[in-house]
Scaffold this motif. Structure first.
Motif, PDB file in Angstrom:
ATOM      1  N   THR A 161       2.293 -11.918 -43.089  1.00  0.00           N
ATOM      2  CA  THR A 161       3.196 -11.673 -41.971  1.00  0.00           C
ATOM      3  C   THR A 161       4.282 -12.744 -41.901  1.00  0.00           C
ATOM      4  N   ARG A 162       5.318 -12.459 -41.127  1.00  0.00           N
ATOM      5  CA  ARG A 162       6.398 -13.416 -40.938  1.00  0.00           C
ATOM      6  C   ARG A 162       5.878 -14.702 -40.292  1.00  0.00           C
ATOM      7  N   ASP A 163       5.011 -14.568 -39.293  1.00  0.00           N
ATOM      8  CA  ASP A 163       4.463 -15.746 -38.624  1.00  0.00           C
ATOM      9  C   ASP A 163       3.650 -16.607 -39.592  1.00  0.00           C
ATOM     10  N   GLN A 164       2.920 -15.973 -40.496  1.00  0.00           N
ATOM     11  CA  GLN A 164       2.141 -16.729 -41.480  1.00  0.00           C
ATOM     12  C   GLN A 164       3.051 -17.467 -42.455  1.00  0.00           C
ATOM     13  N   ARG A 165       4.181 -16.851 -42.825  1.00  0.00           N
ATOM     14  CA  ARG A 165       5.135 -17.522 -43.695  1.00  0.00           C
ATOM     15  C   ARG A 165       5.723 -18.752 -42.990  1.00  0.00           C
ATOM     16  N   MET A 166       6.051 -18.595 -41.724  1.00  0.00           N
ATOM     17  CA  MET A 166       6.566 -19.728 -40.953  1.00  0.00           C
ATOM     18  C   MET A 166       5.511 -20.817 -40.831  1.00  0.00           C
ATOM     19  N   GLN A 167       4.269 -20.408 -40.656  1.00  0.00           N
ATOM     20  CA  GLN A 167       3.159 -21.362 -40.564  1.00  0.00           C
ATOM     21  C   GLN A 167       3.053 -22.173 -41.855  1.00  0.00           C
ATOM     22  N   PHE A 168       3.183 -21.489 -42.995  1.00  0.00           N
ATOM     23  CA  PHE A 168       3.131 -22.180 -44.281  1.00  0.00           C
ATOM     24  C   PHE A 168       4.298 -23.165 -44.403  1.00  0.00           C
ATOM     25  N   LEU A 169       5.496 -22.733 -44.046  1.00  0.00           N
ATOM     26  CA  LEU A 169       6.666 -23.603 -44.132  1.00  0.00           C
ATOM     27  C   LEU A 169       6.486 -24.856 -43.292  1.00  0.00           C
ATOM     28  N   LEU A 170       5.940 -24.693 -42.099  1.00  0.00           N
ATOM     29  CA  LEU A 170       5.727 -25.853 -41.231  1.00  0.00           C
ATOM     30  C   LEU A 170       4.735 -26.832 -41.852  1.00  0.00           C
ATOM     31  N   ASN A 171       3.695 -26.313 -42.499  1.00  0.00           N
ATOM     32  CA  ASN A 171       2.753 -27.186 -43.190  1.00  0.00           C
ATOM     33  C   ASN A 171       3.469 -27.948 -44.300  1.00  0.00           C
ATOM     34  N   SER A 218      -4.416 -34.735 -50.815  1.00  0.00           N
ATOM     35  CA  SER A 218      -5.073 -33.954 -51.865  1.00  0.00           C
ATOM     36  C   SER A 218      -5.795 -32.750 -51.286  1.00  0.00           C
ATOM     37  N   ASN A 219      -6.468 -32.947 -50.174  1.00  0.00           N
ATOM     38  CA  ASN A 219      -7.167 -31.830 -49.545  1.00  0.00           C
ATOM     39  C   ASN A 219      -6.192 -30.717 -49.169  1.00  0.00           C
ATOM     40  N   ASN A 220      -5.027 -31.087 -48.668  1.00  0.00           N
ATOM     41  CA  ASN A 220      -4.045 -30.076 -48.291  1.00  0.00           C
ATOM     42  C   ASN A 220      -3.524 -29.327 -49.513  1.00  0.00           C
ATOM     43  N   LEU A 221      -3.319 -30.044 -50.616  1.00  0.00           N
ATOM     44  CA  LEU A 221      -2.868 -29.389 -51.842  1.00  0.00           C
ATOM     45  C   LEU A 221      -3.855 -28.324 -52.291  1.00  0.00           C
ATOM     46  N   VAL A 222      -5.136 -28.698 -52.298  1.00  0.00           N
ATOM     47  CA  VAL A 222      -6.165 -27.804 -52.823  1.00  0.00           C
ATOM     48  C   VAL A 222      -6.455 -26.656 -51.863  1.00  0.00           C
ATOM     49  N   LEU A 223      -6.584 -26.986 -50.586  1.00  0.00           N
ATOM     50  CA  LEU A 223      -7.047 -25.991 -49.624  1.00  0.00           C
ATOM     51  C   LEU A 223      -5.943 -25.061 -49.131  1.00  0.00           C
ATOM     52  N   ASN A 224      -4.706 -25.548 -49.088  1.00  0.00           N
ATOM     53  CA  ASN A 224      -3.673 -24.792 -48.377  1.00  0.00           C
ATOM     54  C   ASN A 224      -2.449 -24.414 -49.203  1.00  0.00           C
ATOM     55  N   GLN A 234      -6.074 -23.581 -42.677  1.00  0.00           N
ATOM     56  CA  GLN A 234      -7.391 -23.699 -43.291  1.00  0.00           C
ATOM     57  C   GLN A 234      -8.045 -22.339 -43.566  1.00  0.00           C
ATOM     58  N   ASP A 235      -7.950 -21.416 -42.638  1.00  0.00           N
ATOM     59  CA  ASP A 235      -8.634 -20.135 -42.777  1.00  0.00           C
ATOM     60  C   ASP A 235      -7.723 -19.017 -43.268  1.00  0.00           C
ATOM     61  N   LEU A 236      -6.494 -19.372 -43.659  1.00  0.00           N
ATOM     62  CA  LEU A 236      -5.537 -18.359 -44.102  1.00  0.00           C
ATOM     63  C   LEU A 236      -5.710 -18.151 -45.602  1.00  0.00           C
ATOM     64  N   ARG A 237      -6.222 -16.994 -45.989  1.00  0.00           N
ATOM     65  CA  ARG A 237      -6.464 -16.705 -47.392  1.00  0.00           C
ATOM     66  C   ARG A 237      -5.352 -15.883 -48.028  1.00  0.00           C
ATOM     67  N   ARG A 238      -4.498 -15.294 -47.217  1.00  0.00           N
ATOM     68  CA  ARG A 238      -3.455 -14.434 -47.766  1.00  0.00           C
ATOM     69  C   ARG A 238      -2.287 -14.407 -46.780  1.00  0.00           C
ATOM     70  N   ILE A 239      -1.095 -14.745 -47.257  1.00  0.00           N
ATOM     71  CA  ILE A 239       0.092 -14.743 -46.406  1.00  0.00           C
ATOM     72  C   ILE A 239       0.713 -13.350 -46.432  1.00  0.00           C
TER      73      ILE A 239
END
Length: 348
Positions: free
Chosen positions: A171-181, A88-94, A164-169
């Motif tokens: 860059t390409r690396d941030q998109r990959m980071q989201f996919l991995l999560n 649940s925390n991951n759903l809300v926060l990320n 946790q601290d990513l408020r806006r995606i």
């Protein structure tokens, strides 16, 4: 536009992609009708904890189960007590803030309700299985005082903290980071940690034990299967929109991630089976986890790594019972129908 148009996302230079920054608010025109269908299906799968009767379970725990059996169950409910709260925390926060499609956020809102329902179910389990307040307190503190559960929680928190601290995606690396999560929580947390826990429950059911736990777990199993499918659908959608993201480096990270998750779950298996539970072994659980991991690799369009069969026949039966013709059957006497139809290609 014809109502018979295919239900696929429309793409144009002006159409935002699923992970584009922003917070699109309108459902018309609907870009991802599959997410809306998943939301409607989830509503049909409504259930309540009040329907579950634990009276036979209490008798089984005290009169039909060995100390090793009870150790397994106590560890299991201790994991359950915290596992869904982590999700649940991951759903809300990320996740919610980064999926730029209102129909996807509708599904996540429903999922958050279901995770809260699961927490209520596990709280009720603890109240019934561990009547002693001191034992219940230890179960709720499992992340701090049970090493095998702490290891799994640390694995989860590593991936929560990665966004946790990513408020806006942007860059390409941030998109990959989201996919991995997203992959971690579909394939590892829900697809390995929880599916292994379900295997223990259905092992006891195969022995005719703990029908209340099995009944509630049937509903949780269906919910979690849908949560996994939604997460994998998000990954598939992002890959279709941005195919260059899922490169060899990403695949290598996914293979390593699932290998680490299997190691975490095997430490838990060694703990819960340490007393010698007849009919199930850590070797069985290793092979079952590898089998599940291969199914997840296939969903991600990756090569299977382990190529092993499911060693737990009662889980093969469970797969057939719970996942075949999922919403064409009334698996429970409690199922709420949804009235009304939505046309997916109608503009304002």
């Amino acid at each position: 536009m014809s109502s018979s148009a295919p239900l696929t996302p429309r793409s144009s230079p002006l159409t935002p992609r699923l992970l584009d920054p922003g917070f699109e608010l309108t459902l018309r025109p609907m870009r991802y009708p599959r997410f809306y269908e998943m939301y409607r299906n989830a509503i049909r799968n409504t259930w309540t904890v009040d329907e579950i009767d634990f009276q036979i379970d209490s008798s089984d725990l005290h009169h039909k189960m060995s100390p090793a059996d009870r150790h397994l169950i106590h560890r299991l409910v201790a994991f359950f007590a915290t596992g869904d709260s982590i999700v649940s925390n991951n759903l809300v926060l990320n996740l919610y803030q980064h999926l730029n499609a209102p129909e996807a956020r509708m599904y996540l809102s429903r999922q958050l309700y279901e995770e809260a329902l699961h927490v209520q179910f596990y709280l009720t389990l603890l109240d019934n299985y561990l009547p002693d307040p001191g034992e219940r307190a230890k179960a709720f503190a499992a992340v701090e005082n049970i090493p095998s559960i702490r290891k799994k929680a640390e694995f989860c928190f590593k991936w929560i903290d990665s966004l946790q601290d990513l408020r806006r995606i942007e860059t390409r690396d941030q998109r990959m980071q989201f996919l991995l999560n997203q992959i971690c929580f579909a394939a590892c947390i829900e697809g390995l940690f929880f599916f292994a826990a379900f295997a223990y429950v259905y092992y006891f059911r195969s022995r005719g034990l703990l029908p209340g736990l099995a009944s509630g777990t049937n509903w949780v199993f269906r919910d979690e299967s849908c949560h996994m499918e939604f997460a994998f659908e998000c990954v598939r959608t992002v890959r279709a929109e941005e195919p260059d993201l899922f490169d060899e480096r990403m695949k290598a990270q996914v293979y390593r991630m699932l290998e680490e998750a299997i190691d975490c779950e095997l430490q838990f298996a060694e703990d819960v089976l340490s007393g010698g539970v007849a009919g199930i072994s850590t070797r069985d659980m290793r092979q079952y986890l590898q089998h599940c991991a291969d199914q997840h690799f296939a969903k991600l369009g990756m090569e299977k790594r382990y190529n092993v069969r499911n060693p737990l026949p009662f889980m093969e039966l469970q797969d057939v019972q719970e996942l075949t013709n999922f919403f064409e059957r009334r698996v429970s006497a409690y199922q709420v129908g949804v009235q009304g139809e939505v046309s997916f290609d109608v503009a304002f």
